[in-house]
Design an enzyme around this catalytic site. Structure first.
Site, PDB file in Angstrom:
ATOM      1  N   ASP A  43      -3.735  -2.788  -1.679  1.00 33.53           N
ATOM      2  CA  ASP A  43      -3.643  -4.124  -2.264  1.00 33.53           C
ATOM      3  C   ASP A  43      -4.394  -5.135  -1.407  1.00 33.53           C
ATOM      4  O   ASP A  43      -4.651  -6.261  -1.832  1.00 33.53           O
ATOM      5  CB  ASP A  43      -2.190  -4.549  -2.471  1.00 33.53           C
ATOM      6  N   ASP A  82      -1.816   1.480  -3.818  1.00 28.57           N
ATOM      7  CA  ASP A  82      -0.677   0.606  -3.524  1.00 28.57           C
ATOM      8  C   ASP A  82      -0.018   0.073  -4.790  1.00 28.57           C
ATOM      9  O   ASP A  82      -0.710  -0.369  -5.717  1.00 28.57           O
ATOM     10  CB  ASP A  82      -1.140  -0.607  -2.706  1.00 28.57           C
ATOM     11  N   LYS A 111       1.684   4.289  -2.861  1.00 29.23           N
ATOM     12  CA  LYS A 111       2.281   3.772  -1.629  1.00 29.23           C
ATOM     13  C   LYS A 111       3.035   2.480  -1.937  1.00 29.23           C
ATOM     14  O   LYS A 111       2.557   1.666  -2.724  1.00 29.23           O
ATOM     15  CB  LYS A 111       1.219   3.493  -0.562  1.00 29.23           C
ATOM     16  N   GLU A 113       5.755  -0.622   0.100  1.00 32.54           N
ATOM     17  CA  GLU A 113       6.130  -1.179   1.396  1.00 32.54           C
ATOM     18  C   GLU A 113       7.640  -1.345   1.548  1.00 32.54           C
ATOM     19  O   GLU A 113       8.314  -1.783   0.624  1.00 32.54           O
ATOM     20  CB  GLU A 113       5.448  -2.534   1.601  1.00 32.54           C
ATOM     21  N   GLU A 180       2.381   0.251  10.635  1.00 33.75           N
ATOM     22  CA  GLU A 180       1.401  -0.820  10.849  1.00 33.75           C
ATOM     23  C   GLU A 180       1.861  -1.816  11.907  1.00 33.75           C
ATOM     24  O   GLU A 180       2.965  -2.364  11.834  1.00 33.75           O
ATOM     25  CB  GLU A 180       1.112  -1.555   9.540  1.00 33.75           C
TER      26      GLU A 180
END
Length: 265
Positions: A43, A82, A111, A113, A180
């Site tokens: 993204d 994403d 993916k 978050e 990250e």
């Protein structure tokens, strides 16, 4: 790497996994000819490709557009896409519609978050036959909660929470996790406590693999130079010099030359 099985094998054999982001067809074709293991249609493309302020502005339409372009160009690579901001926080129905849209656009895996509030969603997606990659640490979609792009896990409590998150994501069915912007020693500890691979970005060298934004590693963004990025070429200067040479040759009428012109029959 053709499937999630490659990620499992890499974890067992301790072969490092290489990943880069990509958002367009032209660069995807180039990446397809390289040894890269996996592509992430992030993204982050909303920022890098479309100039948006941050990833909370990236839409599902943006992600579909970029995923289709990359899938058309990188036909031999494993592609992760994403789920954009809030696309998996409204309802199970909208979540699955978003997942289906990205898979039908050419992604092989998805993916998302964070862990809190996502575990049941992840289980449902995995049970539906779609591989899921997790993402913890500095999760850009939470930028407004973090107060900016900041390193996470710097306290003992925060580090413990990251390890707990990683284990929960593994239990929920994730085949891998992006770490990250966390301290290297914390990333190492997480990696050693999981049976699934970790992919680091700003997380040191002891993760199971690395990922970078392609434009960052190619030196194409002079305004964004975080500590964890290594520029492998000065792409900004390379492209600027080429364009300026073209301009000079055009104005001097030294381009096109005979070799660039068509002859009469």
């Amino acid at each position: 790497m053709k499937s999630v099985l490659g990620f499992k094998k890499a974890k067992v054999t301790q072969e490092k996994i290489s990943m880069v982001t990509c958002y367009d067809y032209t660069l995807a074709k180039i990446i397809n000819s390289t040894d890269i293991d996996c592509i992430l249609v992030g993204d982050s493309g909303g920022m890098v490709l479309l100039g948006k302020k941050n990833t909370t502005y990236t839409t599902l339409d943006d992600m579909q557009f970029m995923t289709q372009a990359v899938a058309n160009g990188a036909t031999d690579k494993f592609i992760v896409a994403d789920l954009p901001f809030m696309s998996y926080r409204q309802s199970l129905e909208t979540t699955m519609q978003a997942v289906m849209a990205l898979i039908q656009s050419g992604a092989h895996a998805i993916k998302l978050e964070g862990s809190s509030g996502n575990l049941d969603i992840i289980k449902h997606i995995v049970d539906s036959g779609v591989p899921i990659m997790g993402h913890i640490g500095m999760t850009p979609q939470f930028i407004n909660s973090f107060g900016g792009f900041k390193v996470q896990g710097r306290t003992e409590e925060a580090a413990k929470h990251l390890l707990e998150e990683a284990k929960l994501l593994e239990q929920a069915g994730c085949f891998g996790i992006v770490l990250e912007c966390i301290p290297a020693n914390i990333a190492k500890d997480i990696t050693q406590n999981l049976d699934i691979p970790t992919i680091g970005i700003g997380a040191g060298s002891n993760t199971d693999g690395q990922i970078l934004v392609l434009q960052d590693m190619l030196g194409m963004n002079t305004d964004f130079q975080p500590k964890f990025v290594k520029k492998y070429i000065d792409g900004s200067k390379l492209f600027s010099d080429a364009i300026n040479t073209y301009v000079k040759e055009t104005k001097a009428n030294t381009f096109p030359t005979k070799e660039h012109c068509y002859d009469y029959c």
